[in-house]
Design an enzyme around this catalytic site. Structure first.
Site, mmCIF file in Angstrom:
data_model
loop_
_atom_site.group_PDB
_atom_site.id
_atom_site.type_symbol
_atom_site.label_atom_id
_atom_site.label_comp_id
_atom_site.label_asym_id
_atom_site.label_seq_id
_atom_site.Cartn_x
_atom_site.Cartn_y
_atom_site.Cartn_z
ATOM 1 N N GLY A 1 92.247 62.264 12.039
ATOM 2 C CA GLY A 1 92.924 62.701 10.814
ATOM 3 C C GLY A 1 91.916 62.621 9.677
ATOM 4 N N LYS A 2 91.859 63.690 8.888
ATOM 5 C CA LYS A 2 90.850 63.718 7.810
ATOM 6 C C LYS A 2 91.042 62.573 6.829
ATOM 7 C CE LYS A 2 90.206 68.642 8.155
ATOM 8 N NZ LYS A 2 88.824 68.545 8.647
ATOM 9 N N ASN B 1 83.885 73.304 2.291
ATOM 10 C CA ASN B 1 82.807 73.844 3.113
ATOM 11 C C ASN B 1 82.760 75.351 2.846
ATOM 12 O OD1 ASN B 1 84.832 75.011 4.649
ATOM 13 N ND2 ASN B 1 84.609 73.602 6.370
ATOM 14 N N THR C 1 79.632 71.964 0.860
ATOM 15 C CA THR C 1 78.802 71.545 1.996
ATOM 16 C C THR C 1 78.592 72.725 2.935
ATOM 17 O OG1 THR C 1 80.686 70.766 3.299
ATOM 18 C CG2 THR C 1 79.617 69.142 1.877
ATOM 19 N N GLY D 1 76.979 72.585 6.215
ATOM 20 C CA GLY D 1 76.507 72.140 7.528
ATOM 21 C C GLY D 1 75.022 71.814 7.498
ATOM 22 N N GLY E 1 72.721 72.088 4.277
ATOM 23 C CA GLY E 1 72.738 71.189 3.121
ATOM 24 C C GLY E 1 74.008 71.255 2.289
ATOM 25 N N ASP F 1 83.965 64.694 6.567
ATOM 26 C CA ASP F 1 84.715 63.473 6.190
ATOM 27 C C ASP F 1 83.752 62.324 5.874
ATOM 28 O OD1 ASP F 1 87.060 64.853 6.668
ATOM 29 O OD2 ASP F 1 87.257 64.129 8.727
ATOM 30 N N SER G 1 82.059 57.989 14.983
ATOM 31 C CA SER G 1 80.646 58.309 14.716
ATOM 32 C C SER G 1 80.212 57.936 13.298
ATOM 33 C CB SER G 1 80.412 59.807 14.938
ATOM 34 O OG SER G 1 80.962 60.549 13.862
HETATM 35 P P1 ADP Z 1 82.764 70.212 7.443
HETATM 36 O O1 ADP Z 1 82.747 69.206 8.564
HETATM 37 O O2 ADP Z 1 83.769 69.887 6.383
HETATM 38 O O3 ADP Z 1 82.792 71.657 7.868
HETATM 39 P P2 ADP Z 1 79.895 70.566 6.948
HETATM 40 O O4 ADP Z 1 79.753 71.136 8.321
HETATM 41 O O5 ADP Z 1 79.518 71.440 5.801
HETATM 42 O O6 ADP Z 1 81.357 69.981 6.677
HETATM 43 O O7 ADP Z 1 78.993 69.238 6.914
HETATM 44 C C1 ADP Z 1 79.021 68.319 5.860
HETATM 45 C C2 ADP Z 1 77.641 67.727 5.662
HETATM 46 O O8 ADP Z 1 77.238 67.051 6.861
HETATM 47 C C3 ADP Z 1 76.530 68.729 5.389
HETATM 48 O O9 ADP Z 1 76.406 69.059 4.013
HETATM 49 C C4 ADP Z 1 75.293 67.977 5.900
HETATM 50 O O10 ADP Z 1 74.836 67.049 4.934
HETATM 51 C C5 ADP Z 1 75.863 67.200 7.090
HETATM 52 N N1 ADP Z 1 75.659 67.975 8.338
HETATM 53 C C6 ADP Z 1 76.546 68.768 8.974
HETATM 54 N N2 ADP Z 1 75.996 69.342 10.071
HETATM 55 C C7 ADP Z 1 74.728 68.882 10.131
HETATM 56 C C8 ADP Z 1 73.614 69.091 11.019
HETATM 57 N N3 ADP Z 1 73.710 69.910 12.079
HETATM 58 N N4 ADP Z 1 72.447 68.450 10.748
HETATM 59 C C9 ADP Z 1 72.326 67.607 9.696
HETATM 60 N N5 ADP Z 1 73.322 67.365 8.814
HETATM 61 C C10 ADP Z 1 74.509 67.998 9.022
#
Ligand code: ADP
Length: 303
Positions: free
Chosen positions: A44-45, A185, A220, A222, A225, A252, A291
């Site tokens: 859960g978020k 995101n 965000t 992924g 950055g 999260d 994690s």
């Molecule tokens: P959500 O889980 O809400 O979709 P994101 O995928 O944007 O969020 O990830 C949130 C943050 O986690 C990113 O801004 C980055 O700092 C970190 N992150 C996510 N995926 C990676 C990755 N593959 N490598 C390094 N950092 C990551």
């Protein structure tokens, strides 16, 4: 003597039980399939973000609802340092997800919101009464009654941080002007700004600023950055170059650590850096709640 009040963060959020079944293939209509293994974890978020904030050393009070038989999930939050005095045990099914994962890593999920959708007006009033002006209220989009909660927070003078995930039509009807900070995101930003998901980050940020000029945004992206934007101030934080094994819950972890650093009155650049390091550690391990790294681990990584 007046007591000095240190701002608390109240997180009204989901607590889910994630039931994982390892299966040879995703179950077909009419089929009964034996699973190879079973594991239940906290999810859960809402719970993930409270856990991340507490592990970061932040002061967080979680407002949630959980089936009476699942009190272990509340205890898990409490052991991490979350104030769980407002997590109510109720005679309803807890929010839960039934997750099949097959040999190819494909998954299929049934999500039942259960007790997460049972918040009453009384619960919202209690929160707004318990919180002090200047406290933070953090919410995600996995519980009911959020529009009313945002209104009540606005009247009380709370600083609202909103993570509209998972995105839904109802978010567009919420009083988003009540939010001081938005965590989105790429997909959520595009939806809110009414732009294609393929838009450049700068276009998404401009769109959000036009729609919500009073609200700061953390976008965000992924492995690409994250951006912070407030009016014309923009700051970028790169993601760390790591080998990701499971990115569930990355957002999260990022939010929990960012809010903890903000509570410590750190500069925005420091909040972003701490959050990015924590999330990068998290994506190198399987699971969501399981994690989330401790503050010590994050600090060691930053040295
Ligand atoms: P959500 O889980 O809400 O979709 P994101 O995928 O944007 O969020 O990830 C949130 C943050 O986690 C990113 O801004 C980055 O700092 C970190 N992150 C996510 N995926 C990676 C990755 N593959 N490598 C390094 N950092 C990551």
């Amino acid at each position: 003597m007046t007591m000095l009040h240190s701002p608390t963060l109240h997180n009204l959020g989901s607590i889910n039980l994630d039931h994982f079944y390892r299966v040879p293939h995703l179950v077909h209509p009419g089929e009964t399939l034996a699973s190879r293994s079973y594991h239940v974890g906290l999810g859960g978020k809402g719970a993930n973000q409270s856990l991340a904030m507490a592990l970061a050393g932040g002061q967080v009070c979680h407002w949630g609802r959980l089936g009476r038989q699942d009190a272990w999930a509340r205890d898990r939050l409490a052991r991490a340092g979350v104030d769980v005095s407002h997590v109510e045990l109720v005679d309803e099914a807890s929010g839960h997800a039934i997750i099949q994962v097959d040999d190819q890593g494909e998954n299929a999920i049934i999500l039942h919101p259960g007790a997460n959708h049972g918040f009453s007006r009384r619960d919202r009033d209690d929160l707004c009464e318990a919180a002090q002006p200047g406290d933070w209220l953090l919410v995600q989009n996995e519980c009911n009654g959020l529009a009313e909660l945002l209104e009540c927070a606005r009247h009380k003078g709370l600083a609202v941080a909103f993570n509209p995930a998972p995105m839904s039509e109802t978010v567009l009807e919420m009083p988003l002007q009540a939010c001081r900070l938005l965590f989105v995101n790429r997909g959520e930003a595009a939806w809110l700004a009414g732009l294609p998901e393929t838009s450049d980050a700068e276009i998404l940020l401009e769109g959000l600023n036009k729609k919500l000029p009073q609200t700061a945004t953390v976008l965000t992206l992924g492995s690409e950055g994250a951006w912070y934007q407030r009016d014309s101030d923009r700051q970028f934080q790169r993601a760390l170059p790591v080998k990701a094994v499971d990115t569930t819950g990355a957002g999260d972890t990022f939010i929990g650590y960012f809010m903890a650093a903000l509570q410590e009155k750190r500069e925005i650049g420091d909040c972003l850096a701490l959050a990015a390091h924590a999330a990068a550690l998290g994506v190198q391990r399987p699971g969501a709640a399981d994690s989330i790294p401790s503050r010590d681990e994050v600090t060691r990584q930053m040295d």
